[in-house]
Design a protein around this motif. Structure first.
Motif, PDB file in Angstrom:
ATOM      1  N   ASP A   1       1.012  -1.026  -0.070  1.00  0.00           N
ATOM      2  CA  ASP A   1      -0.001   0.111   0.008  1.00  0.00           C
ATOM      3  C   ASP A   1       0.753   1.218   0.153  1.00  0.00           C
ATOM      4  N   THR A   2       2.139   1.135  -0.128  1.00  0.00           N
ATOM      5  CA  THR A   2       2.857   2.232  -0.273  1.00  0.00           C
ATOM      6  C   THR A   2       3.043   3.098  -1.441  1.00  0.00           C
ATOM      7  N   LYS A   3       2.922   4.375  -1.795  1.00  0.00           N
ATOM      8  CA  LYS A   3       3.130   4.923  -2.815  1.00  0.00           C
ATOM      9  C   LYS A   3       4.481   5.280  -3.340  1.00  0.00           C
ATOM     10  N   ALA A   4       4.995   4.227  -3.839  1.00  0.00           N
ATOM     11  CA  ALA A   4       6.437   4.205  -4.314  1.00  0.00           C
ATOM     12  C   ALA A   4       6.743   5.252  -5.389  1.00  0.00           C
TER      13      ALA A   4
ATOM     14  N   GLY B   1      -1.607  10.543 -13.603  1.00  0.00           N
ATOM     15  CA  GLY B   1      -1.962   9.248 -12.601  1.00  0.00           C
ATOM     16  C   GLY B   1      -1.104   9.421 -11.369  1.00  0.00           C
ATOM     17  N   ASP B   2      -0.755  10.807 -11.116  1.00  0.00           N
ATOM     18  CA  ASP B   2      -0.187  11.054  -9.618  1.00  0.00           C
ATOM     19  C   ASP B   2       0.919  10.263  -9.443  1.00  0.00           C
TER      20      ASP B   2
END
Length: 126
Positions: free
Chosen positions: A4-7, A47-48
């Protein structure tokens, strides 16, 4: 662990001013800069998906493709890049046409570099 980390990704350049002009003016990306952090750039991709571009005095260009830009029409993207002064890369042993596009050997793709020599591509969107 990191599911769930936004790498995010990052790579270095030798000249953040020149890199900022290339990414903003030539490629048309939204670029922000943090001079308090030594001129670190953030490329704001669709897509951020931010990409960190950091200055490094002993920079060496990446020997792999650091950014791939999926496009609907590789020919059109290549023509536009060339019109903006970007030179397409040619690789020995790769079946590239006169424009520098490789076709029929995986996805249609063409490679170019940023001013720091880092490899990028325009690749057929799937």
């Amino acid at each position: 662990m990191f599911g769930d980390t936004k790498a995010f990704s990052g790579f270095s350049v030798d000249d953040p001013d020149r890199a900022q002009r290339f990414y903003a003016d030539v490629l048309g990306l939204r670029v922000s800069r943090d001079d308090d952090m030594g001129g670190i750039l953030t490329l704001h991709l669709a897509g951020d998906r931010p990409v960190l571009v950091y200055p490094k005095p002993d920079h060496r260009p990446a020997s792999y493709t650091v950014l791939n830009f999926p496009v609907a029409d590789v020919d059109r993207a290549v023509d536009e890049l060339v019109a903006r002064g970007v030179r397409l890369e040619r690789y020995d042993g790769m079946p590239q046409d006169d424009k520098g596009i490789m076709r029929g050997n995986g996805p249609t793709i063409a490679w170019f570099t940023d001013p720091a020599g880092n490899v990028m591509s325009v690749i057929e969107a799937s």
